[in-house]
Design an enzyme around this catalytic site. Structure first.
Site, PDB file in Angstrom:
ATOM      1  N   TYR A 193     -38.373 -15.720 -18.568  1.00 13.85           N
ATOM      2  CA  TYR A 193     -38.065 -16.674 -17.490  1.00 13.85           C
ATOM      3  C   TYR A 193     -39.184 -16.674 -16.454  1.00 13.85           C
ATOM      4  CZ  TYR A 193     -36.343 -18.140 -12.950  1.00 13.85           C
ATOM      5  OH  TYR A 193     -36.245 -18.728 -11.707  1.00 13.85           O
TER       6      TYR A 193
ATOM      7  N   CYS B 118     -26.597 -29.038 -18.787  1.00 14.45           N
ATOM      8  CA  CYS B 118     -26.400 -27.830 -19.594  1.00 14.45           C
ATOM      9  C   CYS B 118     -25.882 -26.672 -18.751  1.00 14.45           C
ATOM     10  CB  CYS B 118     -27.681 -27.450 -20.331  1.00 14.45           C
ATOM     11  SG  CYS B 118     -28.934 -26.651 -19.313  1.00 14.45           S
TER      12      CYS B 118
ATOM     13  N   SER C 153     -40.766 -19.413  -8.453  1.00 12.89           N
ATOM     14  CA  SER C 153     -39.968 -18.235  -8.121  1.00 12.89           C
ATOM     15  C   SER C 153     -40.859 -17.071  -7.716  1.00 12.89           C
ATOM     16  CB  SER C 153     -39.146 -17.828  -9.353  1.00 12.89           C
ATOM     17  OG  SER C 153     -38.576 -16.553  -9.196  1.00 12.89           O
TER      18      SER C 153
END
Length: 339
Positions: free
Chosen positions: A150, A35, A125
């Site tokens: 996110y 994707c 992250s």
């Protein structure tokens, strides 16, 4: 020799980690739904490594393909990169991010357990720290209020995997919180190819350098930093890839949840990055200073000392090499993998 399933293995960090794994003597199987990546990376990975890499095109939410992978391969560990990563898009489409990143990770963990695979390295992250109000970031800081779905999705998956490990001590869960990966493989054959207008600084600079965008937007020139622009901890993507291999080799046979920051321990400003890229490329990058973006922090960087002590890893490549490798990639591949 271990066989490693790399989800998202044709993406930016995943593909470089595949190279590092093969160089370290491991076997690799890639799962990716393409994707945000290209099938054209596979022959380039073969050129770099000299090996044909088994590739499955599919989604981590698809139990059928996961069961097929585990049935057809004796997988020892999973390195899990697959996920959506555009901060702005996550704010606009939170359900898409929670479905892909959180639900997908849960399906993956369930199918791993079903197949008797209990070792996972998760690509997290530094965004999970939120705004702790102090630097550098250390592993003992509590996750904060994330500024986007996110970041929240990364924090949620960390918690889910940690809870799974607490409930079943067979699991080894390695959570790698990393900072700002840039650069490209030294061959110039693989690098970062974001779709659309880039969210991150260096791909944006590279598109300006390639003539695809007229100028760079610098968001914020009034931060409390030496030159007024935001400062980040930039890490060469090959250093980051080697960090994944080092963490897996050091900790995957140790039950528990292992949390590590992967960063350089140094912060560079936006203007420093622009100047370093100009020096590497010989080009001038036109830019315009614009208002700050909501949620952006003035400065953050890692304390990498715990990773060095735990897994014997530290960054090896400096800012100059990051820029030279980035420029080699973009100048050799102005259309990315579509050439």
């Amino acid at each position: 020799m271990k066989k490693i399933l790399v989800t998202g293995g044709t993406g930016f960090i995943g593909s470089h980690t595949v190279v590092s794994l093969l160089k370290s003597g491991h076997q690799v199987v890639i799962l990716d739904n393409l994707c945000n990546s290209s099938i054209n990376i596979l022959p380039r990975l073969k050129t770099i490594t000299g090996q044909e890499i088994p590739f499955y095109q599919g989604d981590i939410r698809d139990r059928e393909i996961l069961r097929r992978i585990f049935a057809e391969n004796r997988i020892d560990s999973v390195i899990h990169f697959a996920g959506l990563k555009a901060v702005g898009e996550s704010v606009a489409e939170p359900m898409k991010y929670y479905d892909n990143n959180v639900s997908g990770s849960l399906v993956l963990a369930e199918e791993m357990a079903r197949a008797g695979v209990f070792k996972i390295v998760f690509s997290s992250s530094a965004t999970v720290y939120g705004d702790p109000g102090k630097v550098p970031y250390t592993e003992d800081m509590q996750p904060g209020d994330t500024t986007s779905p996110y970041g929240t999705s990364k924090s949620m998956v960390e918690r889910i995997l940690s809870d799974i490990q607490k409930a079943d001590p067979r699991w080894s869960v390695i959570l790698l919180r990393y900072f700002n990966p840039i650069g490209a493989h030294e061959s110039g054959l693989i690098g970062e190819q974001p779709n659309g207008i880039p969210n991150n600084l260096l791909p944006y600079i590279c598109q300006v350098a390639a003539g695809k965008l007229p100028q760079l937007a610098v968001f914020g020139g009034d931060y409390p930093t030496p030159d007024g622009t935001g400062m980040r901890d930039y890490i060469h993507v090959m250093d980051l890839a080697e960090g994944h291999v080092a963490a897996m080799q050091a900790k995957s046979n140790v039950a528990g949840t292992h949390l590590l920051n992967l960063g350089s321990g140094r912060a560079s400003s936006v203007l420093e990055i622009i100047r370093a890229f100009e020096a590497a490329s010989g080009l001038t990058i036109p830019y315009e200073v614009k208002p700050r973006r909501a949620g952006d922090l003035a400065c953050f960087y890692a304390d990498p000392s715990y990773a060095k002590a735990q897994i014997g890893w530290q960054t090896q490549r400096d800012l100059t090499q990051m820029m030279e490798d980035s420029w080699r990639w973009v100048s050799n591949n102005p259309n990315g993998y579509d050439d």
